[in-house]
Motif scaffolding. Structure first.
Motif, PDB file in Angstrom:
ATOM      1  N   VAL B  77       0.809  -1.307  -0.030  1.00 61.33           N
ATOM      2  CA  VAL B  77      -0.012  -0.066  -0.016  1.00 61.33           C
ATOM      3  C   VAL B  77       0.773   1.394   0.092  1.00 61.33           C
ATOM      4  O   VAL B  77       1.909   1.363   0.814  1.00 61.33           O
ATOM      5  CB  VAL B  77      -0.841  -0.034   1.281  1.00 61.33           C
ATOM      6  CG1 VAL B  77      -1.694   1.236   1.294  1.00 61.33           C
ATOM      7  CG2 VAL B  77      -1.821  -1.306   1.193  1.00 61.33           C
ATOM      8  N   ASN B  78       0.792   2.024  -1.012  1.00 62.51           N
ATOM      9  CA  ASN B  78       1.464   3.309  -0.965  1.00 62.51           C
ATOM     10  C   ASN B  78       0.576   4.656  -0.996  1.00 62.51           C
ATOM     11  O   ASN B  78      -0.014   4.670  -2.152  1.00 62.51           O
ATOM     12  CB  ASN B  78       2.269   3.257  -2.239  1.00 62.51           C
ATOM     13  CG  ASN B  78       3.431   4.339  -2.330  1.00 62.51           C
ATOM     14  OD1 ASN B  78       3.101   5.593  -1.697  1.00 62.51           O
ATOM     15  ND2 ASN B  78       4.692   4.173  -2.776  1.00 62.51           N
ATOM     16  N   SER B  80       1.129   7.841  -0.579  1.00 66.41           N
ATOM     17  CA  SER B  80       1.604   8.987  -0.999  1.00 66.41           C
ATOM     18  C   SER B  80       1.258   8.693  -2.726  1.00 66.41           C
ATOM     19  O   SER B  80       1.279   9.940  -3.217  1.00 66.41           O
ATOM     20  CB  SER B  80       3.016   9.155  -0.861  1.00 66.41           C
ATOM     21  OG  SER B  80       3.735   8.166  -1.204  1.00 66.41           O
ATOM     22  N   ASP B  81       1.437   7.805  -3.237  1.00 68.72           N
ATOM     23  CA  ASP B  81       1.355   7.440  -4.748  1.00 68.72           C
ATOM     24  C   ASP B  81      -0.104   7.299  -4.977  1.00 68.72           C
ATOM     25  O   ASP B  81      -0.620   7.031  -6.012  1.00 68.72           O
ATOM     26  CB  ASP B  81       1.949   6.345  -5.268  1.00 68.72           C
ATOM     27  CG  ASP B  81       3.387   6.692  -5.435  1.00 68.72           C
ATOM     28  OD1 ASP B  81       3.701   7.886  -5.361  1.00 68.72           O
ATOM     29  OD2 ASP B  81       4.236   5.698  -5.932  1.00 68.72           O
ATOM     30  N   GLU B  82      -1.076   7.216  -3.870  1.00 72.42           N
ATOM     31  CA  GLU B  82      -2.537   6.785  -4.087  1.00 72.42           C
ATOM     32  C   GLU B  82      -2.676   5.471  -4.867  1.00 72.42           C
ATOM     33  O   GLU B  82      -3.394   5.554  -5.766  1.00 72.42           O
ATOM     34  CB  GLU B  82      -3.176   8.026  -4.638  1.00 72.42           C
ATOM     35  CG  GLU B  82      -3.485   9.197  -3.607  1.00 72.42           C
ATOM     36  CD  GLU B  82      -4.433  10.114  -4.094  1.00 72.42           C
ATOM     37  OE1 GLU B  82      -4.860  10.103  -4.987  1.00 72.42           O
ATOM     38  OE2 GLU B  82      -4.799  11.013  -3.165  1.00 72.42           O
ATOM     39  N   ALA B  83      -1.769   4.603  -4.375  1.00 72.92           N
ATOM     40  CA  ALA B  83      -2.091   3.111  -5.203  1.00 72.92           C
ATOM     41  C   ALA B  83      -1.819   1.752  -4.164  1.00 72.92           C
ATOM     42  O   ALA B  83      -1.335   2.057  -2.870  1.00 72.92           O
ATOM     43  CB  ALA B  83      -0.783   3.035  -6.140  1.00 72.92           C
ATOM     44  N   ILE B  84      -2.584   0.967  -4.547  1.00 74.85           N
ATOM     45  CA  ILE B  84      -2.443  -0.311  -3.858  1.00 74.85           C
ATOM     46  C   ILE B  84      -1.661  -1.150  -4.884  1.00 74.85           C
ATOM     47  O   ILE B  84      -2.447  -1.526  -6.028  1.00 74.85           O
ATOM     48  CB  ILE B  84      -3.804  -0.862  -3.452  1.00 74.85           C
ATOM     49  CG1 ILE B  84      -4.163   0.208  -2.230  1.00 74.85           C
ATOM     50  CG2 ILE B  84      -3.351  -2.243  -2.805  1.00 74.85           C
ATOM     51  CD1 ILE B  84      -5.690  -0.419  -1.588  1.00 74.85           C
ATOM     52  N   TYR B  85      -0.441  -1.791  -4.730  1.00 77.07           N
ATOM     53  CA  TYR B  85      -0.009  -2.590  -5.718  1.00 77.07           C
ATOM     54  C   TYR B  85      -0.479  -4.145  -5.247  1.00 77.07           C
ATOM     55  O   TYR B  85      -0.054  -4.531  -4.089  1.00 77.07           O
ATOM     56  CB  TYR B  85       1.465  -2.506  -5.575  1.00 77.07           C
ATOM     57  CG  TYR B  85       1.950  -1.085  -6.399  1.00 77.07           C
ATOM     58  CD1 TYR B  85       2.000  -0.890  -7.592  1.00 77.07           C
ATOM     59  CD2 TYR B  85       2.298  -0.055  -5.169  1.00 77.07           C
ATOM     60  CE1 TYR B  85       2.358   0.526  -7.789  1.00 77.07           C
ATOM     61  CE2 TYR B  85       2.671   1.039  -5.672  1.00 77.07           C
ATOM     62  CZ  TYR B  85       2.636   1.519  -6.973  1.00 77.07           C
ATOM     63  OH  TYR B  85       3.061   2.917  -7.160  1.00 77.07           O
ATOM     64  N   VAL B  86      -0.661  -4.953  -6.271  1.00 73.68           N
ATOM     65  CA  VAL B  86      -1.140  -6.255  -6.005  1.00 73.68           C
ATOM     66  C   VAL B  86      -0.163  -7.236  -6.672  1.00 73.68           C
ATOM     67  O   VAL B  86      -0.019  -7.046  -7.836  1.00 73.68           O
ATOM     68  CB  VAL B  86      -2.637  -6.439  -5.728  1.00 73.68           C
ATOM     69  CG1 VAL B  86      -3.374  -5.880  -4.771  1.00 73.68           C
ATOM     70  CG2 VAL B  86      -3.252  -6.156  -7.089  1.00 73.68           C
ATOM     71  N   PHE B 103      -6.025   3.981  -4.584  1.00 70.60           N
ATOM     72  CA  PHE B 103      -5.846   3.507  -3.337  1.00 70.60           C
ATOM     73  C   PHE B 103      -7.451   3.957  -2.520  1.00 70.60           C
ATOM     74  O   PHE B 103      -8.009   4.658  -3.073  1.00 70.60           O
ATOM     75  CB  PHE B 103      -5.096   4.612  -2.749  1.00 70.60           C
ATOM     76  CG  PHE B 103      -4.966   4.788  -1.302  1.00 70.60           C
ATOM     77  CD1 PHE B 103      -4.082   3.922  -0.418  1.00 70.60           C
ATOM     78  CD2 PHE B 103      -5.667   5.890  -0.448  1.00 70.60           C
ATOM     79  CE1 PHE B 103      -4.074   3.807   0.884  1.00 70.60           C
ATOM     80  CE2 PHE B 103      -5.610   5.792   0.847  1.00 70.60           C
ATOM     81  CZ  PHE B 103      -4.702   4.786   1.458  1.00 70.60           C
ATOM     82  N   ASP B 104      -7.649   3.081  -1.555  1.00 67.88           N
ATOM     83  CA  ASP B 104      -8.720   3.026  -0.810  1.00 67.88           C
ATOM     84  C   ASP B 104      -8.567   2.810   0.556  1.00 67.88           C
ATOM     85  O   ASP B 104      -7.796   1.893   1.036  1.00 67.88           O
ATOM     86  CB  ASP B 104     -10.151   2.086  -1.459  1.00 67.88           C
ATOM     87  CG  ASP B 104     -11.066   2.177  -0.761  1.00 67.88           C
ATOM     88  OD1 ASP B 104     -11.244   2.195   0.380  1.00 67.88           O
ATOM     89  OD2 ASP B 104     -12.241   2.070  -1.644  1.00 67.88           O
ATOM     90  N   LEU B 105      -8.888   3.900   1.333  1.00 68.94           N
ATOM     91  CA  LEU B 105      -8.449   3.729   2.870  1.00 68.94           C
ATOM     92  C   LEU B 105      -9.072   2.743   3.459  1.00 68.94           C
ATOM     93  O   LEU B 105      -8.296   1.896   4.410  1.00 68.94           O
ATOM     94  CB  LEU B 105      -8.821   5.071   3.575  1.00 68.94           C
ATOM     95  CG  LEU B 105      -8.330   5.139   5.162  1.00 68.94           C
ATOM     96  CD1 LEU B 105      -6.763   5.274   5.201  1.00 68.94           C
ATOM     97  CD2 LEU B 105      -8.751   6.516   5.573  1.00 68.94           C
ATOM     98  N   LYS B 106     -10.161   2.283   3.429  1.00 61.46           N
ATOM     99  CA  LYS B 106     -10.757   1.232   3.910  1.00 61.46           C
ATOM    100  C   LYS B 106     -10.193  -0.386   3.467  1.00 61.46           C
ATOM    101  O   LYS B 106      -9.758  -1.038   4.505  1.00 61.46           O
ATOM    102  CB  LYS B 106     -12.442   0.954   3.630  1.00 61.46           C
ATOM    103  CG  LYS B 106     -13.308   1.888   4.159  1.00 61.46           C
ATOM    104  CD  LYS B 106     -14.686   1.437   3.952  1.00 61.46           C
ATOM    105  CE  LYS B 106     -15.474   2.655   4.794  1.00 61.46           C
ATOM    106  NZ  LYS B 106     -16.950   2.440   3.963  1.00 61.46           N
ATOM    107  N   VAL B 107      -9.756  -0.286   2.322  1.00 58.79           N
ATOM    108  CA  VAL B 107      -9.046  -1.408   1.945  1.00 58.79           C
ATOM    109  C   VAL B 107      -7.914  -1.643   2.616  1.00 58.79           C
ATOM    110  O   VAL B 107      -7.352  -2.608   2.991  1.00 58.79           O
ATOM    111  CB  VAL B 107      -9.252  -1.590   0.393  1.00 58.79           C
ATOM    112  CG1 VAL B 107      -8.303  -2.717  -0.331  1.00 58.79           C
ATOM    113  CG2 VAL B 107     -10.462  -1.804  -0.286  1.00 58.79           C
ATOM    114  N   ALA B 108      -6.984  -0.246   2.432  1.00 58.56           N
ATOM    115  CA  ALA B 108      -5.514  -0.376   3.048  1.00 58.56           C
ATOM    116  C   ALA B 108      -5.561  -0.636   4.491  1.00 58.56           C
ATOM    117  O   ALA B 108      -4.889  -1.632   4.933  1.00 58.56           O
ATOM    118  CB  ALA B 108      -5.134   1.124   2.888  1.00 58.56           C
ATOM    119  N   LEU B 109      -6.598  -0.389   5.302  1.00 59.03           N
ATOM    120  CA  LEU B 109      -6.830  -0.781   6.708  1.00 59.03           C
ATOM    121  C   LEU B 109      -7.022  -2.177   6.848  1.00 59.03           C
ATOM    122  O   LEU B 109      -6.380  -2.919   7.732  1.00 59.03           O
ATOM    123  CB  LEU B 109      -7.663   0.178   7.306  1.00 59.03           C
ATOM    124  CG  LEU B 109      -7.434   1.589   7.406  1.00 59.03           C
ATOM    125  CD1 LEU B 109      -8.674   2.212   8.037  1.00 59.03           C
ATOM    126  CD2 LEU B 109      -6.127   1.935   8.404  1.00 59.03           C
TER     127      LEU B 109
END
Lengths: 154, 150
Positions: B77-78, B80-86, B103-109
């Protein structure tokens, strides 16, 4: 596989263009133009098709493993790594690793979040060497966070 | 970033070599030895440059993932880049690949929680729908727990 097919098509297209330059016939020139147009766009398609696929070069230096997967049948380990400061984008690499060695540690081997370096092993295979990694101390040498800096207006 | 820049420069050079080959196609004095040599050199350049360019970008994330259900083998999860790398693999595909998702805050958490409790999950899947806006694909993580909650 996709990469190879596109590459062969590209080599063919460029070779035909070069041949048509040397063979001065009106009909051939049209073929050359068509192949040249293909040769312009093919690399872009190739790039879009192969984005996200693992890089066959082994990673250099220290990397932090964020995820890994062993190929179902071949002796290849795919690793998803953080390049530790080179930039913030993770990369995917395919590393030839002996399946027996991987299995000996158990399929549930957890490389995740480990810092390793990829070193050449026996018979063209590679080994993941664990590194006791300490992240750089940003507060060392009198450095301070912004909120710790003295107020310039005071 | 360096690889991206290298790749763009190599792509531009490749375009230039093919354009010069086009010019050669309409030149009528290719009997001169140096023009023949130049043609061959340009041809070799047009072949080699894309190989270098594509190789430089191999392993980088694909920001336009194709739709479907994939098994997740890793993530980063990044914010600052507003990205989630999978790091995912489709069913039956032995070769995994990397996707860049918005990026999605709920998913990141949720992913952070999953990382803290890795043993608690049998597997993690992701369902991706490219949707209408190709730059913002829709996705949903499916967490399959190892043990059913009582």
């Amino acid at each position: 596989m996709t990469y190879l097919v596109y590459m062969i098509l590209h080599v063919l297209a460029v070779s035909i263009v070069v041949l048509t330059i040397f063979i001065k016939k009106p009909g051939f020139r049209l073929v050359g133009v068509v192949c040249g147009a293909v040769a312009i766009w093919l690399p872009l398609f190739m790039l879009l098709k192969t984005l996200g696929l693992p890089n066959p070069d082994t990673p250099s230096g220290k990397v932090r493993i964020l995820g890994s997967k062993m190929h179902d049948t071949e002796d290849v380990l795919y690793v998803f790594v953080d390049t530790l400061g080179r930039d913030k984008t993770p990369r995917v690499f395919s590393i030839p690793v002996e399946r027996k060695r991987y299995n000996r540690r158990g399929n549930a081997v957890d490389y995740t979040m480990q810092v390793v370096s990829v070193e050449p092993g026996d018979g063209g295979m590679f080994e993941l060497v664990y590194i006791d990694y300490e992240p750089p101390d940003l507060l060392k040498g009198g450095m301070m966070r912004r909120y710790q800096a003295p107020d310039s207006e005071r | 970033m360096t690889e991206l820049l290298t790749s763009i420069i190599l792509m531009a050079l490749q375009l230039a070599t093919v354009c010069l080959l086009f010019a050669m196609l309409f030149l009528h004095a290719t009997e001169r030895w140096w023009l023949r040599a130049a043609t061959l050199a340009l041809g070799a350049g047009a072949i080699v440059l894309p190989i270098l360019s594509v190789s430089a970008m191999l392993g980088h994330p694909d920001p336009w993932p194709s739709g479907g259900r994939y098994e997740v083998y890793g993530w980063d999860v990044n914010e600052s880049d507003e990205a989630i790398y999978v790091f995912v693999a489709a069913e039956g595909d032995p070769v995994p690949r990397q996707f860049k998702l918005p990026f999605d805050l709920k998913v990141a958490l949720r992913l952070q929680k999953a990382r803290e409790n890795r043993g608690g999950y049998h597997r993690i899947d992701i369902k991706i729908d490219p949707g209408k806006n190709r730059d913002r694909p829709e996705y949903e993580f499916i967490f399959v727990k190892a043990f059913e909650e009582e």
